[in-house]
Motif scaffolding. Sequence first.
Motif, short mmCIF file in Angstrom:
data_model
loop_
_atom_site.label_atom_id
_atom_site.label_comp_id
_atom_site.label_asym_id
_atom_site.label_seq_id
_atom_site.Cartn_x
_atom_site.Cartn_y
_atom_site.Cartn_z
N GLY A 74 0.66 -1.03 0.01
CA GLY A 74 0.27 0.11 0.20
C GLY A 74 1.23 1.02 0.10
O GLY A 74 0.27 2.21 0.41
N SER A 103 1.65 3.91 -1.88
CA SER A 103 1.76 4.62 -3.33
C SER A 103 2.41 5.12 -3.76
O SER A 103 2.82 4.69 -5.23
CB SER A 103 0.14 4.69 -3.55
N HIS A 124 -4.70 -0.52 -10.45
CA HIS A 124 -5.05 -0.01 -8.63
C HIS A 124 -5.69 0.56 -8.51
O HIS A 124 -6.46 0.78 -7.78
CB HIS A 124 -3.23 -0.45 -8.28
N THR A 163 -3.31 -1.81 3.33
CA THR A 163 -3.51 -1.69 1.32
C THR A 163 -5.51 -1.06 2.10
O THR A 163 -6.10 -1.91 2.62
CB THR A 163 -3.76 -2.83 0.62
N ALA A 164 -6.02 -0.88 1.41
CA ALA A 164 -7.29 -0.13 1.32
C ALA A 164 -8.08 -1.66 1.10
O ALA A 164 -8.80 -1.67 2.22
CB ALA A 164 -7.08 0.22 -0.02
N GLN A 165 -7.76 -2.46 0.44
CA GLN A 165 -8.42 -4.05 0.68
C GLN A 165 -8.31 -4.17 2.65
O GLN A 165 -8.95 -5.25 2.20
CB GLN A 165 -7.94 -5.41 -0.56
N ASP A 195 -10.73 -2.82 4.30
CA ASP A 195 -11.79 -3.23 3.91
C ASP A 195 -12.34 -4.49 4.84
O ASP A 195 -13.09 -5.06 5.48
CB ASP A 195 -12.06 -3.19 2.72
N VAL A 247 -10.91 3.37 2.98
CA VAL A 247 -11.26 2.27 2.13
C VAL A 247 -12.08 2.84 0.82
O VAL A 247 -11.92 3.27 -0.49
CB VAL A 247 -12.54 1.59 2.32
N LYS A 287 -10.41 4.33 -2.81
CA LYS A 287 -9.11 4.23 -3.08
C LYS A 287 -9.21 2.62 -2.73
O LYS A 287 -8.01 3.08 -3.45
CB LYS A 287 -8.40 4.26 -1.46
N THR A 288 -10.02 2.69 -3.24
CA THR A 288 -10.36 0.77 -3.69
C THR A 288 -11.53 0.65 -4.71
O THR A 288 -12.56 1.34 -4.26
CB THR A 288 -10.11 -0.18 -3.17
N GLU A 340 -11.80 -1.96 -6.24
CA GLU A 340 -12.32 -3.40 -5.87
C GLU A 340 -13.65 -3.41 -6.09
O GLU A 340 -14.53 -3.48 -4.60
CB GLU A 340 -11.56 -4.78 -5.17
N ALA A 373 -14.71 -4.43 -2.18
CA ALA A 373 -15.10 -3.20 -0.93
C ALA A 373 -16.40 -2.55 -1.14
O ALA A 373 -16.69 -2.16 -0.02
CB ALA A 373 -13.28 -3.38 -1.24
#
Lengths: 179, 216, 431
Positions: C156, C158, C186, C352-354, C357, C380, C383-384, C386, C389
């Motif tokens: 995470g 970045s 990402h 990380t955001a994940q 989450d 979260v 930021k992600t 996915e 999430a």
Amino acid sequence: MNLNKIKYIAILTISLCVASCSSDNDSPQITTDFSGTFVLKDQMGRPAINTVFVDASKKDNFNTTIPSNQGAAYQSDFQTKLLALNPNYTTNALGMDAATFTGALATDVLTVTLDGKTTFFDGTNVLTGRALADDVISVELLLIFGGPTGADNPGLTDDNVSANDKAFLSSFPYLASPW
Amino acid sequence: MKKTKILVATMIVAIIGLITVAADHIDAPAVTGGSADITDFYAFQAENSNSIAFVANVQGLLSPTATASASFDENVLIEFNIDTDADAVEDLIIQAIPRNGKMYFIGPYAPSSTGVNSTISTTATRNEVTISSYGSTPIVSNAGNMKFFAGPRDDPFFMDFARYGEIIGGNAASFNDPGADTFAGTNVLSIVVEVPKSMIGTSGNVNTWVEAKMKQ
Amino acid sequence: MKYIQLIFLFVTLLIITSCNTEQVKQITNTEDYEAYLNIDSNEALLKAQEELNFWNNKLQKTPNQYPYYSKIASANAQIFKLTGNINELKEAEKNLLEANKKTNFNNAGYLRALARNYISQHRFKEALQLLTKAEYNGEKLEQTHFMLIDVHLELGNSKKVEKYLSKVKNFKNFDYLIRISKYNDHIGNLDNAIKYLEQSLAIAKSSKNQSLIQWNYTNLADYYGHAGRIKDSYNAYLKALEINPNNSYAKKGIAWIIYSYERNPEEALRILETVSKENAAPDYHLLRAEIANYLGDKSAQETQTKIYLAKVKNENYGAMYAKYNVLLFADDNAKKVKALEIAKAEVKARPTAQSYDLLAWAYYKNGSANKALEIANKYVVGKTFEPEALLHTAHILKANGKQEKALEIKEELLGAIYELGPHSEQEITNI
């Protein structure tokens, strides 16, 4: 309207249909294409010079410095490395002092004679080429560690692997068949 | 009732989002670049004493199994450099590049520019040889008194590489006797080209080196 | 002339029906992949085992030849990839540790190889340590930089990802393209992610490097799936199978298309059963459990979940299945506290955001909707991208009375039902 014409149209339209549906555009190209620019990634003149004399942090740079610039850029590094490997270095069996020896090595090209025997070292000829059977590592070790007579540091002047594990061919392509 | 049983029994709700399509992508493959590593370079008087043979090897430490599936990288140009006037700048080059099962040889010729970047001449002499496959007789081609080969061979290099590493790393004081050939029983991919001496000079010495250049 | 008109009409219809695949639900065809299921011999695996034996024998004869350790480790890693046998990955680690010890942890190549192993084991911080050493050592620095991008992305970081990406920027380099692609995915730019993976594929093809081509196809297939290009996704998985008929990952991808897009759970299960025969990875069983659940087959769901749980009990898996475990345990009253613990550890290991989450989700499932929202808002949301999430966030928002914001996410999620699976359809509708 004759039958042939109908067939013809049908074929035409079907192929149109096939073409219109084709999503696969990656059929291999047949033409041989040599275009483009190729950029230096690795190079080699004499065996193991980069391995022995260049610090890890400079290997990338050494590999992409053209030979005509290598001497100026690397002679002093090589000398430092030589004296780190063998702090008691004075001269070697070729009578070269540290500056002369590393000066010769830093420009990493392999000299080849067009006039006769080509060998890394055979007791008489020195650096006139590199033949497959030449025990190049032991020659280099001897020149680095062996001192003026070759008798210094006896444990370091020969790796005691003196020949290839498979006989070479006398004819082209000379290298032995793969295992 | 076992614990897992209880767990499963309580999972009445669907485990939504538990499995989605490849939310975790596969790890990146090993970084490439190994195909542009030269393992060795040889230059010597050929069987016919009027010729010089050049050998460049890539992709070292191949087991027999790995050899069978090894191939030259078509984005990598192997270039033999020949300096005829002792300034360590190439006056002549012989280029070798694989395409669709063949190794093409261009030269020897005087390149239009020297140094880090190369292009492949469209006008210089071009020859080719089918890349030999593992386990079959080596294919050699001849043209204009030159000879060409490309394919897997036994690694001609011999050295107790590991012991040397131990000594340099301060983990050993001297070589073993006998030493062990690190490269014994392993193969490389070889490019061998033989050219008449008259094509690269007259007499005296030439300086030679080999380069691996990646297509950009 | 009537004939001609008729033919044209016929053909026009033909074109419309044959080309309009977007509307046609049936994309897969058993004939395309049947040959890859239940194959007698696993060529790739046999080769990897031969490779392993060869170097093991050599090492046995000359035990001081440490370069052989790294060769053995590559074979181990290859066998792990093909079989999912976690012990092979741990063996690879052991062998790479030996090679590194022999070189005083000062050989960049061996450091990178061990880091790669740790990435596979989800031991990202240890991987970073090794890569930092390799960076200091400096040999083949670009390769080290590429791997630093991988690790920093997992951790995470970045800013670091961007820093190293700009250092190695080269749009003609395979290694760069696959990373700039991953980075674009990402940050939610799927179109670019696909574009760069298509470019890297062209390079892999021109290099004639079969294993890279295979890798590229499966990853591209995933992205096509995200983009709703199911037919392209399917074709790319098939291309990977053409190269390696034992590519379990590609088979799973096809099973997913059949399950989630074509809604044919029986056929998907049939494929996955053959996958489990060649690959022991635990996650295939979770997918089978989910499909069994979709079919209302509680007994099969139970069996598959049990197999998964039994497998991940193996400590060798470490944190590799942390994510799945959090999600699974969070739905279990007896284990939801454990889910929270794992999520906390995961956030610590890779913030990380994940990971956040997962933490938010675990809090939510443990009855702390408030805390869940706080975490989701901070780490979260935005930021992600996915879908998973997003789905969690929607639930958390709804539980906190933020119906309006939840509905905004719902709109997005309706486009992600394929990725989330058939189960999600009802659930998303209910948001």
